[in-house]
Design a protein around this motif. Sequence first.
Motif, mmCIF file in Angstrom:
data_model
loop_
_atom_site.group_PDB
_atom_site.id
_atom_site.type_symbol
_atom_site.label_atom_id
_atom_site.label_comp_id
_atom_site.label_asym_id
_atom_site.label_seq_id
_atom_site.Cartn_x
_atom_site.Cartn_y
_atom_site.Cartn_z
ATOM 1 N N TRP A 14 0.826 -1.219 0.000
ATOM 2 C CA TRP A 14 0.000 0.000 0.000
ATOM 3 C C TRP A 14 0.849 1.254 0.000
ATOM 4 O O TRP A 14 0.504 2.246 -0.658
ATOM 5 N N GLN A 62 -9.504 2.296 7.562
ATOM 6 C CA GLN A 62 -8.794 1.966 6.320
ATOM 7 C C GLN A 62 -9.084 3.020 5.244
ATOM 8 O O GLN A 62 -9.536 2.728 4.143
ATOM 9 N N THR A 67 -9.937 10.168 0.116
ATOM 10 C CA THR A 67 -10.946 10.795 -0.750
ATOM 11 C C THR A 67 -12.365 10.585 -0.207
ATOM 12 O O THR A 67 -13.168 11.524 -0.224
ATOM 13 N N LEU A 82 -8.369 6.498 9.693
ATOM 14 C CA LEU A 82 -7.355 5.586 10.236
ATOM 15 C C LEU A 82 -6.859 4.662 9.131
ATOM 16 O O LEU A 82 -7.656 4.111 8.366
ATOM 17 N N PHE A 84 -3.079 2.027 8.218
ATOM 18 C CA PHE A 84 -1.759 1.612 8.717
ATOM 19 C C PHE A 84 -0.637 2.004 7.764
ATOM 20 O O PHE A 84 0.524 1.706 8.036
ATOM 21 N N ASP A 106 -2.835 -0.108 12.775
ATOM 22 C CA ASP A 106 -3.546 -1.314 12.350
ATOM 23 C C ASP A 106 -4.999 -1.190 12.824
ATOM 24 O O ASP A 106 -5.254 -0.698 13.938
ATOM 25 N N TRP A 131 -8.293 -7.346 3.863
ATOM 26 C CA TRP A 131 -6.933 -7.260 4.432
ATOM 27 C C TRP A 131 -6.877 -7.762 5.874
ATOM 28 O O TRP A 131 -5.812 -7.743 6.505
#
Length: 271
Positions: A14, A62, A67, A82, A84, A106, A131
């Motif tokens: 990522w 996540q 956006t 949030l 990671f 995480d 994920w």
Amino acid sequence: MGAVDYLAINRANWDERAPAHAASADYGFDRFRADPAHLSDAVRFDRARLGDLTGVRGVHLQCHIGTDTLSLARLGARMSGLDFSPESLRQARSLAGDLVDFHESDVYAALDVLEPGGYDLVYTGLGALCWLPSITRWAGVVAGLLRPGGRLFLREAHPMLWAFDEQADPLALRYSYFEHAEPLVLDEFGTYVATDVEFTHGRTHTWNHGLGEIITALLDVGLRLTGLVEHDSVPWNALHGQMTESPNGEWRLTEHPEALAASYTLQAVLD
Ligand SMILES: C[S@@+](CC[C@H](N)C(=O)[O-])C[C@H]1O[C@@H](n2cnc3c(N)ncnc32)[C@H](O)[C@@H]1O
């Protein structure tokens, strides 16, 4: 394969993609900057279901490059995001400025960095749950973040879609629909937006979670299901050679689009 390994492997993937995503026409940073009322396609897709967000305290789990998070803030929510991936958050901060506060963590450690029971809204967007190894642990985090009466809003790719081999023509089922103990380990050096960037981190560790498993996990932590709409579309070309794009940026099967639930919007409230 221990927990640290899958997090490090996925984070590298990522981190490498975030700048290319932020520079891509698909994520449209230019459009957000040019028009202060511009919203992401994903948020626009669910605009009516989201309802009035004025003054709502929300967190986007996540959040990637922010956006959707910024779009929710533009609709009046006081948003936190949030993720990671520090590179994703660097791009998100450059886009959203002070409108959103971002936290690097995480998902499973979200309660260490966000206020437990502090949120009216937990939002999670497309391509997030895959994920995470355990949907039960995720549901516990969601319940831990919401205040009583708070709402989970989840738009996700359908687990049925993840069970297909995305390259196969004709369509072929290949992967587990149900949650599996061992990760699905794939090496893919592209990404889901148009870009000329060549990536070096291709490996991912992912997991599927059946719709029944997701709903059961939420019910078990005290959430009440208030909405579940399955859609025949998803906002990327998820089954290569088999899908056609609509003007709203959503892709559906070219042949028999009515045969596949490709994504869903789920809402649930903490009683
Ligand atoms: C497909 S993106 C979400 C995309 C979002 N719906 C969008 O279009 O911008 C998935 C995000 O999950 C993040 N992620 C993956 N595993 C995570 C974890 N264990 N904890 C926190 N974030 C994670 C990645 O860094 C990435 O930003």
